[in-house]
Design an enzyme around this catalytic site. Sequence first.
Site, PDB file in Angstrom:
ATOM      1  N   CYS A  45      54.679   6.385  33.358  1.00  0.00           N
ATOM      2  CA  CYS A  45      54.306   7.698  32.812  1.00  0.00           C
ATOM      3  C   CYS A  45      52.870   7.687  32.304  1.00  0.00           C
ATOM      4  O   CYS A  45      52.116   8.652  32.480  1.00  0.00           O
ATOM      5  CB  CYS A  45      55.238   8.074  31.659  1.00  0.00           C
ATOM      6  SG  CYS A  45      56.955   8.181  32.149  1.00  0.00           S
TER       7      CYS A  45
HETATM    8  C1  BEZ Z   1      57.995   4.233  33.225  1.00  0.00           C
HETATM    9  O1  BEZ Z   1      57.435   5.298  33.006  1.00  0.00           O
HETATM   10  O2  BEZ Z   1      57.355   3.216  33.370  1.00  0.00           O
HETATM   11  C2  BEZ Z   1      59.474   4.169  33.392  1.00  0.00           C
HETATM   12  C3  BEZ Z   1      60.289   5.021  32.665  1.00  0.00           C
HETATM   13  C4  BEZ Z   1      61.663   4.915  32.808  1.00  0.00           C
HETATM   14  C5  BEZ Z   1      62.209   3.976  33.674  1.00  0.00           C
HETATM   15  C6  BEZ Z   1      61.378   3.139  34.414  1.00  0.00           C
HETATM   16  C7  BEZ Z   1      60.001   3.236  34.270  1.00  0.00           C
END
Ligand code: BEZ
Length: 210
Positions: A45
């Site tokens: 994110c």
């Molecule tokens: C991320 O944004 O890195 C992420 C969020 C939830 C699950 C896996 C990755």
Amino acid sequence: MAILLGDTAPDFTAQTTEGEIRFHDYIDGHWAVLFSHPKNYTPVCTTELGYTAKLKPEFDKRDVKVLGLSVDKIEEHSGWAKDIEDTQGSALNFPLIADDGSIARQYDMIHPNADNTLTVRSVFVIGPDKKVKLKLEYPASTGRNFDEILRVIDSLQLTAKHQVATPVNWKNGEDVIIVPAVSNEQAKEKFPEGWNEVRPYLRIVKQPSL
Ligand code: BEZ
């Protein structure tokens, strides 16, 4: 009920990093991208939001208002924004919605068999008429390609303005296709320089300007 292409994007009121927003008023007459990310302070994110902030001039050029969303508290959005700037080299420059889960449910951004609380990576492209033009859903572990989102917006805007469609793997500047709803008579007026009729249903024309 699922939101389908052509439906009016549901309206909502939301707390965001840029104050309270009433969605329909905020996007009125503009194109919009509403996208969810699963959680603040997560790695994928962080990269997505930094890159989207870098693309702001491209979204502005296309008259697109961008809004991000996650089911997090507004204070957590502000703290994380600092990390995005520090690690990605670009500060957030679009509103990030702090959702209590109600907008995520309204837009089917939570897929319980994937995860019961986190949103998937949804993208909605919404036209100036507030109709949904595109839906994408990616799993949490796969960062989206925001250059592809811009490419689709270019295609959608060409169709809206010029009644042309875009072929496989099309990129801005390449030839396009006259949509079947345009007759040859109408096409002569719209495209006076002519087109290449590969088949009566496959009429290739130079890309009009965006
Ligand atoms: C991320 O944004 O890195 C992420 C969020 C939830 C699950 C896996 C990755």
